[in-house]
Design a protein around this motif. Structure first.
Motif, mmCIF file in Angstrom:
data_model
loop_
_atom_site.group_PDB
_atom_site.id
_atom_site.type_symbol
_atom_site.label_atom_id
_atom_site.label_comp_id
_atom_site.label_asym_id
_atom_site.label_seq_id
_atom_site.Cartn_x
_atom_site.Cartn_y
_atom_site.Cartn_z
ATOM 1 N N ASN A 23 0.823 -1.216 0.000
ATOM 2 C CA ASN A 23 0.000 0.000 0.000
ATOM 3 C C ASN A 23 0.854 1.263 0.000
ATOM 4 O O ASN A 23 0.457 2.302 0.514
ATOM 5 C CB ASN A 23 -0.922 0.008 1.225
ATOM 6 N N GLY A 24 2.042 1.146 -0.589
ATOM 7 C CA GLY A 24 3.004 2.244 -0.549
ATOM 8 C C GLY A 24 2.493 3.515 -1.221
ATOM 9 O O GLY A 24 1.766 3.463 -2.216
ATOM 10 N N LEU A 25 2.897 4.661 -0.637
ATOM 11 C CA LEU A 25 2.464 5.968 -1.171
ATOM 12 C C LEU A 25 2.862 6.149 -2.626
ATOM 13 O O LEU A 25 2.114 6.710 -3.424
ATOM 14 C CB LEU A 25 3.087 7.091 -0.333
ATOM 15 N N TRP A 26 4.073 5.640 -2.973
ATOM 16 C CA TRP A 26 4.546 5.869 -4.351
ATOM 17 C C TRP A 26 3.804 5.005 -5.372
ATOM 18 O O TRP A 26 4.051 5.095 -6.564
ATOM 19 C CB TRP A 26 6.055 5.669 -4.463
ATOM 20 N N LYS A 27 2.870 4.172 -4.915
ATOM 21 C CA LYS A 27 2.000 3.443 -5.861
ATOM 22 C C LYS A 27 0.850 4.346 -6.288
ATOM 23 O O LYS A 27 0.322 4.239 -7.380
ATOM 24 C CB LYS A 27 1.443 2.181 -5.200
ATOM 25 N N LYS A 28 0.437 5.226 -5.345
ATOM 26 C CA LYS A 28 -0.737 6.073 -5.622
ATOM 27 C C LYS A 28 -0.337 7.480 -6.078
ATOM 28 O O LYS A 28 -1.083 8.152 -6.757
ATOM 29 C CB LYS A 28 -1.591 6.202 -4.348
ATOM 30 N N PHE A 29 0.832 7.925 -5.650
ATOM 31 C CA PHE A 29 1.258 9.295 -5.959
ATOM 32 C C PHE A 29 2.586 9.248 -6.704
ATOM 33 O O PHE A 29 3.338 8.294 -6.557
ATOM 34 C CB PHE A 29 1.431 10.107 -4.671
ATOM 35 N N LYS A 30 2.851 10.308 -7.441
ATOM 36 C CA LYS A 30 4.089 10.316 -8.227
ATOM 37 C C LYS A 30 5.159 11.165 -7.535
ATOM 38 O O LYS A 30 4.997 12.383 -7.413
ATOM 39 C CB LYS A 30 3.821 10.921 -9.611
ATOM 40 N N PRO A 31 6.268 10.537 -7.126
ATOM 41 C CA PRO A 31 7.314 11.310 -6.450
ATOM 42 C C PRO A 31 7.824 12.458 -7.310
ATOM 43 O O PRO A 31 8.169 13.523 -6.809
ATOM 44 C CB PRO A 31 8.413 10.292 -6.177
ATOM 45 N N GLU A 32 7.831 12.262 -8.639
ATOM 46 C CA GLU A 32 8.367 13.332 -9.505
ATOM 47 C C GLU A 32 7.451 14.561 -9.503
ATOM 48 O O GLU A 32 7.854 15.646 -9.877
ATOM 49 C CB GLU A 32 8.668 12.839 -10.928
ATOM 50 N N GLU A 33 6.193 14.392 -9.067
ATOM 51 C CA GLU A 33 5.280 15.547 -8.995
ATOM 52 C C GLU A 33 5.221 16.131 -7.588
ATOM 53 O O GLU A 33 4.646 17.199 -7.378
ATOM 54 C CB GLU A 33 3.852 15.119 -9.394
ATOM 55 N N LEU A 34 5.754 15.397 -6.605
ATOM 56 C CA LEU A 34 5.528 15.802 -5.216
ATOM 57 C C LEU A 34 6.785 15.971 -4.379
ATOM 58 O O LEU A 34 6.777 16.704 -3.398
ATOM 59 C CB LEU A 34 4.632 14.760 -4.529
ATOM 60 N N ALA A 35 7.825 15.271 -4.736
ATOM 61 C CA ALA A 35 8.989 15.251 -3.843
ATOM 62 C C ALA A 35 10.257 15.686 -4.547
ATOM 63 O O ALA A 35 11.298 15.048 -4.419
ATOM 64 C CB ALA A 35 9.144 13.856 -3.224
ATOM 65 N N ASN A 36 10.165 16.761 -5.305
ATOM 66 C CA ASN A 36 11.395 17.372 -5.794
ATOM 67 C C ASN A 36 11.209 18.870 -5.992
ATOM 68 O O ASN A 36 10.080 19.367 -6.073
ATOM 69 C CB ASN A 36 11.949 16.655 -7.037
ATOM 70 N N PHE A 37 12.326 19.566 -6.028
ATOM 71 C CA PHE A 37 12.284 21.031 -6.005
ATOM 72 C C PHE A 37 11.587 21.611 -7.245
ATOM 73 O O PHE A 37 10.811 22.554 -7.146
ATOM 74 C CB PHE A 37 13.714 21.585 -5.876
ATOM 75 N N GLN A 38 11.838 21.023 -8.415
ATOM 76 C CA GLN A 38 11.218 21.519 -9.650
ATOM 77 C C GLN A 38 9.699 21.419 -9.544
ATOM 78 O O GLN A 38 8.966 22.305 -9.967
ATOM 79 C CB GLN A 38 11.698 20.727 -10.882
ATOM 80 N N ALA A 39 9.221 20.304 -8.969
ATOM 81 C CA ALA A 39 7.771 20.122 -8.807
ATOM 82 C C ALA A 39 7.208 21.219 -7.911
ATOM 83 O O ALA A 39 6.129 21.755 -8.166
ATOM 84 C CB ALA A 39 7.483 18.752 -8.203
ATOM 85 N N PHE A 40 7.966 21.578 -6.877
ATOM 86 C CA PHE A 40 7.516 22.614 -5.941
ATOM 87 C C PHE A 40 7.429 23.974 -6.649
ATOM 88 O O PHE A 40 6.459 24.714 -6.458
ATOM 89 C CB PHE A 40 8.475 22.690 -4.744
ATOM 90 N N ILE A 41 8.403 24.272 -7.467
ATOM 91 C CA ILE A 41 8.396 25.552 -8.192
ATOM 92 C C ILE A 41 7.248 25.573 -9.210
ATOM 93 O O ILE A 41 6.549 26.567 -9.372
ATOM 94 C CB ILE A 41 9.769 25.784 -8.891
ATOM 95 N N ARG A 42 7.030 24.427 -9.861
ATOM 96 C CA ARG A 42 5.956 24.316 -10.857
ATOM 97 C C ARG A 42 4.586 24.464 -10.219
ATOM 98 O O ARG A 42 3.722 25.163 -10.701
ATOM 99 C CB ARG A 42 6.051 22.933 -11.524
ATOM 100 N N ASN A 43 4.404 23.758 -9.089
ATOM 101 C CA ASN A 43 3.076 23.757 -8.463
ATOM 102 C C ASN A 43 3.223 23.728 -6.936
ATOM 103 O O ASN A 43 2.985 22.698 -6.293
ATOM 104 C CB ASN A 43 2.279 22.547 -8.970
ATOM 105 N N PRO A 44 3.620 24.869 -6.346
ATOM 106 C CA PRO A 44 3.886 24.879 -4.897
ATOM 107 C C PRO A 44 2.661 24.485 -4.078
ATOM 108 O O PRO A 44 2.792 23.801 -3.064
ATOM 109 C CB PRO A 44 4.300 26.325 -4.611
ATOM 110 N N GLN A 45 1.479 24.875 -4.539
ATOM 111 C CA GLN A 45 0.269 24.580 -3.763
ATOM 112 C C GLN A 45 0.029 23.068 -3.668
ATOM 113 O O GLN A 45 -0.278 22.550 -2.597
ATOM 114 C CB GLN A 45 -0.941 25.292 -4.395
ATOM 115 N N LEU A 46 0.209 22.360 -4.777
ATOM 116 C CA LEU A 46 0.005 20.905 -4.781
ATOM 117 C C LEU A 46 0.982 20.223 -3.818
ATOM 118 O O LEU A 46 0.598 19.361 -3.007
ATOM 119 C CB LEU A 46 0.200 20.347 -6.201
#
Ligand code: OAD
Length: 245
Positions: A41-64
């Protein structure tokens, strides 16, 4: 819950060890109700680390990204340490040098009473400004539904290590030192696939430690360690404390 059999060697080595270190991962907190990243039931099965756990993702969509960390904070805020965390805190009291190196950001080792804890991947209850670096840890920030801004105007981010980022120097150096000097080294509840953290049990092994893995399943690390204890850390660790001390 089955009765765990520990090797005579492990019991003997632990009884005489002055330096012991443990590396923990998400699995140690699973029995407290914190979801792991990998596995069934790992989180990375349901969510994408590349959208949530890196700096570029934060700059792209800080609110998410902010909402994702708020979601995880809400889980972590209400959970308590489990018998695995408490057993580790108990082990600390039995050895001259006992180091907890954790990849977890959830504070549960501290809440269980462990003193010498090094957080390799940061702490989810802390934040800092990406521009001026100032810490932003008050309640107002932690409760904020929208991504907060610092007084300087910069975005506030969680103080956790994202993919592609360097580990904080102090805990990493302390982790390496503990791995190099441990007589017994445990890797507990970690899939041991995220580096450099996963290097620590290997460093310990090369430096001569007796290495032990505790996990509900075998991992990439299993072939390298001296002993694999298969089962839940919240069940095995209290039995180990009972058997050894
Ligand atoms: P993972 O989610 O990759 O692995 C958790 C491990 O715990 C798995 O090997 C499970 O089999 C095991 N496990 C689950 N329940 C258990 C239990 N009750 N007792 C013992 N073992 C159990 O978590 P980590 O190895 O911590 O990074 O992941 C490393 C890093 O990857 C995390 O720190 C995070 C993630 O992306 C960052 O956020 C930087």
């Amino acid at each position: 819950m089955g009765t765990q059999i520990f090797s005579e060697e492990l019991v003997k080595k632990l009884r005489s060890a002055s330096s012991v270190a443990v590396l923990t991962g998400a699995g140690i907190s699973a029995e407290s109700g914190v979801p792991t990243f990998r596995g069934e039931n790992g989180l990375w099965k349901k969510f994408k680390p590349e959208e949530l756990a890196n700096f570029q993702a934060f700059i792209r969509n800080p609110q998410l990204v902010w909402e994702w960390y708020q979601y995880r904070r809400r889980i972590i805020e209400i959970i308590r340490p489990n018998p695995g965390h408490y057993a580790i805190a108990e082990m600390e009291r039995r050895h001259e040098n006992f180091t907890v190196i954790t990849q977890n950001v959830d504070n549960l080792h501290i809440h269980a009473g462990s003193k010498d804890v090094y957080e390799l991947h940061g702490n989810i209850m802390r934040n800092y400004c990406i521009d001026c670096g100032k810490n932003a840890n008050d309640d107002e920030v932690l409760r904020c539904d929208t991504v907060p801004h610092c007084a300087c105007g910069g975005l506030v981010r969680p103080d956790v290590v994202w993919f592609g980022e360097l580990l904080p120097e102090k805990p990493w150096n302390a982790g390496v030192k503990a791995a190099e000097s441990a007589q017994v080294f445990f890797a507990i509840g970690t899939s041991a696939v995220v580096y450099p953290a996963a290097e620590l049990p290997r460093i310990a092994k090369r430096a001569g430690a007796y290495t032990v893995e505790i996990n509900i399943e075998r991992t990439e690390l299993s072939p390298f360690v001296d002993e694999v204890l298969l089962g839940k850390s919240g069940e095995i660790l209290p039995q180990l404390v009972e058997a050894v001390y």
